[in-house]
Every structure is written in structure tokens, then in C-alpha cells.
Design a protein around this motif. Structure first.
Motif: not given
Lengths: 147, 84, 147, 84
Positions: A30-33, A35, A48-49, A79, A86, A90-91, A93, A120-122
Motif C-alpha cells: 500500500f502506498l499513501g500518496v 493527492r 509531514y512532521e 513513513h 503531489i 508518504s506511507l 507498507i 505523525v502529523w501532516k
């Protein structure tokens, strides 16, 4: 098990190689991308912090829990932090398992738990402003041992 | 004077509002997370609107506010997370 | 949309690149991998045969159906044929979508349909024999328009 | 003599059993998939045990056995698939 919080770009093949096993018939990735939009706003980029050491600790706990729960052969969770454009990941797994059903169900569970529990915060940056995202989804959190 | 010193870590919106991501805090003997939270609120009233949504981590472990502090511990104020 | 039946090794990054979109917040990738065992038998390698032109046609139909059903931004489906060693990838799919839930649910649906409908066959080769796998799972097939 | 010629494709277990993956078959005018199947069974009795589990594709489309054949068509005998 590969667990990492990093400012470097995430490379899918690295996660896939990390979970490879002769007993695995299925690998789910899985890729968090990032957007270009969120809740109707046009997003320019994300920042991202993380609390890196605790983030890796919680990621490892969740990964170990997923192995017990879904019988995975192996798990990788990465992460990225810092400024992400864009389309950047970001993630990342990856899970390996004997059969496909667990790989999909367990992979989904893993992503959900990571989004709920890992520190983690965005920050969304738009053309005309920016804001930390600490939204309703995040507020549902019930951390272990929390009242 | 039997106090302790702890490190407080701030993140995201809270860190931006207070203009720092890390500070040392003197707390009395037998202080808990709640004690530290109240001292922070006294010293930084701007933190007040964030408090209802914060979680607390002591030495990288989520804890209840009744958890006792120890000398040299690291207390992190955790706003609602939004990773992924 | 990337649809391919090939004798060449499958490379995950190729499928990921094919489905990339600025509107995608989630990419799910599935790899079907050759496992060292099946139903208690030790597998030495697999040999995949396809009806390549029809396989690509059916893969494309399923991919288009998945886009209508789950609102994917894009889909890639690649199937390898020929002799595959333990750990090599036989099936590679990638889907991109706005959010993660559809990417997991739709990715899983896509893999299930491919395994049910695409004319590809696998021969298991063991130390002491070999057999085409045309098992009970496959027998459940009900092709469109079939009696 | 108003017959047609079609191409028959065989795969996997069926191809191995018959020792060929492709053959030309003469079929009468107005033949259907079922006609071709019965002719194949006549010519290759060894195909008999496979028949209950076969699907048929005409020009790369799954069809019923009542589907009419056309001159030059390609008929594929599809054993239970096992890709993925």
C-alpha cells in the motif's frame, strides 16, 4: 521486519524485498500518496512532521500485532517526513502471507491502525494558506492505556 | 527543594502556537502527567484550546494523565495524529 | 491502463508508475508469488500457460469493470507465463484511487475476478512429478454467457 | 459440400492429453459449438473425461455451446483456469 521513519523518498521495491519469503504466495503493498486535493481544497504540497523514535516504536508494535493477528510471513512499514510534493509517497507498507485474503484484509487493518496510532502529523499547504490536519478522523483515537 | 526536571516535546499545531518544539520543565516531587499539564497551562495559557484533544506519551509510551513522572523523563504532548 | 501477458519478469514499479495520478491518494499493489508449497506438496517451480490474446482481452474487461465499480483512477494488470521459480511474481496488479478503502476492497475484487475468469493455467512441478492445477476453486467459474 | 473450417485451440491438461495445442476442424454448415465438441470427441475419444469441466471461447469470447460457428472462427477449449 523493516520499520522506518525517514526524510528520504520511499521506494516500493525496498519494502517488497524486505517481506519476501519462500512461504509467501501473496504480497500486498500500500502506498499513501500526496493527492492534489482534500475536502474540496486544492493542495500545493504537504509537510509531514513525526516524533520519529516513538513513531518507529508504535509502527513496530502494530506490525508485530498484525503478524499475530493475520499470520503474516513478514511486514514492512515506512513513513516519510518533510516536504512532499503531489504524487510522492508518504506511507509505504508491504505484507507477505501464504494466501491473498489475509494479505488484503491484514494490509488494510495495518494501514488503519497506523493512521490512528502513530505520532505523525501532516500540514496541508494551499495557494492561500496552510493548516495542520488534526481532523475528526484523528480525534477518534483511543490509545492503549488512555482514559 | 526536591523537584525533578523533565523534557517536554511539542508537535504540529501546539509547537507552532508556542513557538518551540522542546522545553525543560521543573516539576515537584510526586508530580504526574496532569501536574505537568497544569504547569504548562499556567506558563503558556495559549495551550488551553489544544488540551481537550491532546494525548500524552511518557518516554515514547501513551499514558494516562495519572501516570507519575520520573526525573529526566520525556513527556510528549500528542495532538490528534494525521499520518499515512 | 496497463494490461499485459508476458514471459518477462514483472516489475512492481512499472505497474505503480502506470496508475500514478495527481488525484490518487492511495495505490494498492498485489503480487501473486510462487510459493514453495501447495496443499502439503513441496513445489519446485511452476509453469504458466496462457491463451495470451484472450487473457489480455478478459483482463481489460475486468479492469474496466473495476473502474466503474470502485471509481479507480487507473488500473494495471500483468500476468507472467513460462517457468517461474519460487519467489517470482506471476500476477501483478496495481490500482490507484482517491482513498484507501476502495483501493483495498477493489484490489481484492480485481484479483478474485482475474483468478476466476482469465484463461491462464498453472502446472505444478514437484521433485517426483507434475500436474496441471485445475482445482475446485477454478471449477466455481461461471463465465458471462455460459450455460 | 457446404462445410466450414474452424481452428481449435487446446490448453493445459487437454493439450497435453491430445498432444497438440492447435488443429483445423471441418464442420458442417450451421454447426454450433456443441457440433464441434461432438466431432472432437468422435475423433479424439481421450478428450471425454475433460468435457464436463470445459468452457468454450469463440474468437476470444466465452460462449454457450449453442453458439453458431462461422467460417474461419477460432474455438478455444478452456479447462478450469488457475492463473494468479
Amino acid at each position: 521486519m523493516l520499520i522506518r521513519v525517514t526524510r528520504d523518498p520511499l521506494v516500493s521495491q525496498q519494502a517488497i524485498d524486505a517481506v519476501a519469503s519462500p512461504r509467501a504466495g501473496a504480497i500486498n503493498v500500500f502506498l499513501g500518496v500526496v493527492r492534489d486535493n482534500n475536502l474540496g481544497r486544492e493542495v500545493r504540497y504537504l509537510d509531514y512532521e513525526a516524533y520519529p523514535s516513538m513513531a518507529e516504536k508504535v509502527m513496530r508494535e502494530i506490525a508485530e500485532e498484525s503478524i499475530r493477528k493475520f499470520g503474516f510471513e513478514d511486514v514492512a512499514v515506512l513513513h516519510r517526513t518533510g516536504k512532499l510534493e503531489i504524487g510522492e509517497t508518504s506511507l509505504l507498507i508491504a505484507v507477505s502471507s501464504g494466501h491473498r485474503v489475509e494479505s488484503f484484509e491484514g494490509g488494510h487493518w495495518l494501514v488503519n491502525e497506523i493512521k490512528k496510532r502513530v505520532p505523525v502529523w501532516k500540514k496541508e499547504v494551499w495557494a492561500d494558506g496552510e493548516s495542520w490536519i488534526e481532523g475528526p478522523e484523528s480525534l477518534g483515537i483511543q490509545a492503549p492505556g488512555q482514559r | 527543594m526536591d523537584g525533578m526536571e523533565i523534557t517536554v516535546l511539542l508537535f504540529a499545531s501546539v509547537a507552532d502556537r508556542l513557538g518551540t518544539r522542546r522545553l525543560a520543565l521543573d516539576v515537584p516531587e510526586e508530580a504526574t502527567v496532569a501536574t505537568a499539564r497544569d504547569l504548562l497551562l499556567e506558563r503558556f495559557p495559549a495551550i488551553e484550546p489544544f488540551l481537550p484533544n491532546l494525548l500524552y506519551a511518557l518516554d515514547e509510551e501513551y499514558v494516562r494523565v495519572t501516570q507519575p513522572l520520573t526525573q529526566g523523563a520525556t513527556l510528549a504532548l500528542i495532538p490528534p495524529v494525521s499520518g499515512g
